[in-house]
Enzyme design. Structure first.
Site, PDB file in Angstrom:
ATOM      1  N   SER A 168       9.600   5.282  -3.670  1.00  0.00           N
ATOM      2  CA  SER A 168       9.340   4.664  -4.956  1.00  0.00           C
ATOM      3  C   SER A 168       9.288   5.701  -6.082  1.00  0.00           C
ATOM      4  CB  SER A 168       8.046   3.851  -4.865  1.00  0.00           C
ATOM      5  OG  SER A 168       7.871   3.029  -5.985  1.00  0.00           O
ATOM      6  N   ASP A 344      12.828  -6.332  -1.432  1.00  0.00           N
ATOM      7  CA  ASP A 344      11.949  -5.442  -2.193  1.00  0.00           C
ATOM      8  C   ASP A 344      11.899  -5.917  -3.640  1.00  0.00           C
ATOM      9  OD1 ASP A 344      10.696  -3.341  -3.531  1.00  0.00           O
ATOM     10  OD2 ASP A 344      11.680  -1.793  -2.337  1.00  0.00           O
ATOM     11  N   HIS A 376       8.606  -3.778  -0.374  1.00  0.00           N
ATOM     12  CA  HIS A 376       8.439  -2.425  -0.912  1.00  0.00           C
ATOM     13  C   HIS A 376       7.540  -1.551  -0.046  1.00  0.00           C
ATOM     14  CE1 HIS A 376       9.076   0.348  -4.224  1.00  0.00           C
ATOM     15  NE2 HIS A 376       7.782   0.599  -4.300  1.00  0.00           N
TER      16      HIS A 376
END
Length: 404
Positions: A168, A344, A376
């Protein structure tokens, strides 16, 4: 962005529950968790060029001896996402956690901690209780924190380069730094493994999209009045929510899970539900309110701009009224492996296909791995991640390091 954001909604629900069971890892640090499972843990610190003191955690080896041809271990550096910490790579059981899997494969494992999280709350001259300590966003992480940590690892290990795995925000900072690289930094990154990669976040879904579109003005107003400060630190309230809700009765633990899925994407079938209280007790790990403002600006903008200080300050800082855009087309010299999913909601499929993949030079994309059902958080906590992601990466790095 990581599972830490679940606690934003959970903390208001936390009440004492006599049925809740407390896992000892709820109150442990990353090094303590590492040692609990029988691995060696080491702590290092490095000071950035702008004075922030960052803490690094290291697992120098696993439980078995692995011999390498040149006598030196390969080094892997793992970088957490937004509001997270080094703990993320260690919070599942050893055979399920990336840090332990790489250590047992013979790697020298290093875990980074960006400024403002649980482990990186110091500065040479500033105090965390003062607003000026918090005047930064991921811009500064990409500019100062990332190279400082990488250089420290290479200095200690005596290696010239390492393998980088980010999740991320840990991918965003690497993409951004590489986009401005003069060619020197890229040589230090053997391969870049981007889990839930982030460029544009225009098309994010779920709770964070709702917040960015409908409450961002209120958040901006609060920020303008009170100035820079700490956002969602890891404190007693978060640990209370983790213990009494996520570790409570089934109906309450299901609520905890569902709040997380509201943020990350559709319900996952690959979570170890007994570990969810541990996840929620360590995340959120804190960041700056200015960093959250920067993320909101990205949702509005639809690209990857530098922090927007307003036209007057932008002219002073950037020489133009609007913040400049990070140019991902300029990235070169580092092989990139992408791991992303249709499920996601934060590293959204539309953002990846319409923004990231249209800007990254195809010549540097070594692999483009697409999953249909990873939300995610599954890239870090998912029970299928070891076989789908971590072990294949171990194999790639091992063959590369051995010259095969």
């Amino acid at each position: 962005m990581c599972s830490s954001l679940c606690a934003l909604l959970l903390v208001i629900l936390a009440v004492h529950n006599v049925h809740a069971k407390s896992d000892p890892e709820l109150h442990m640090t990353t090094p303590q968790i590492i040692e609990r499972w029988g691995y060696p843990a080491m702590i290092y610190s490095v000071t950035t060029d702008d004075g922030y003191i960052l803490e690094l955690h290291r697992i120098p080896h696993g439980k078995t001896n692995v011999t390498w041809p040149n006598g030196k271990q390969p080094v892997v550096f793992m970088q957490h996402g937004l509001l997270c910490a080094s703990t993320d790579w260690t919070m599942n059981l050893p055979e399920q956690s990336a840090a332990f899997i790489f250590a047992d494969a013979g790697f020298d494992v290093w875990l980074g901690n960006m400024r403002g999280n649980t482990y990186s709350m110091k500065h040479k001259n500033l105090k965390a209780s003062h607003s000026d300590f918090w005047e930064w966003s991921w811009d500064e992480m990409a500019t100062y924190d990332l190279p400082a940590m990488i250089d420290k690892v290479l200095e200690v290990t005596g290696q010239e380069s390492l393998y980088y795995m980010g999740h991320s925000q840990g991918t965003l900072t690497m993409f951004s730094h590489l986009s401005k690289d003069d060619g020197i930094f890229a040589k230090k990154i053997k391969k870049f493994f981007a889990l839930a990669p982030v460029g544009s976040v225009k098309d994010i879904k779920g709770f964070l999209s709702f917040f960015a579109h409908y409450f961002s003005l209120e958040f901006d107003g609060w920020f303008d009045v009170f100035g820079a400060g700490e956002f969602l630190p890891n404190n007693w309230a978060m640990k209370l929510a983790a213990k009494d809700i996520c570790g409570g009765l089934k109906i309450e633990s299901d609520l905890c899970d569902n709040v997380c899925f509201l943020i990350a994407g559709p319900e996952s079938d690959q979570w170890n539900s007994t570990r969810v209280p541990v996840y929620a007790s360590h995340d959120p790990a804190g960041t700056a309110t200015q960093n959250i403002v920067h993320w909101i600006q990205m949702v509005r903008h639809g690209g990857v701009p530098a922090y927007d200080w307003g036209s007057k300050e932008n002219k002073k800082k950037y020489g133009q009224a609007n913040p400049p855009e990070y140019d991902f087309t300029a990235i070169k010299g580092t092989q990139i492996y992408l791991y992303w999913s249709d499920a996601d909601w934060l590293a959204d499929k539309t953002d990846i296909t319409n923004y990231l993949l249209t800007r990254l030079n195809p010549a540097i994309i070594a692999q483009n791995n697409y999953f249909t059902d990873y939300n995610h958080f599954d890239f870090v906590f998912g029970l299928r991640a070891p076989n789908d992601i971590y072990l294949p990466i171990v194999d790639i790095c091992t063959k590369d390091y051995n010259g095969k």
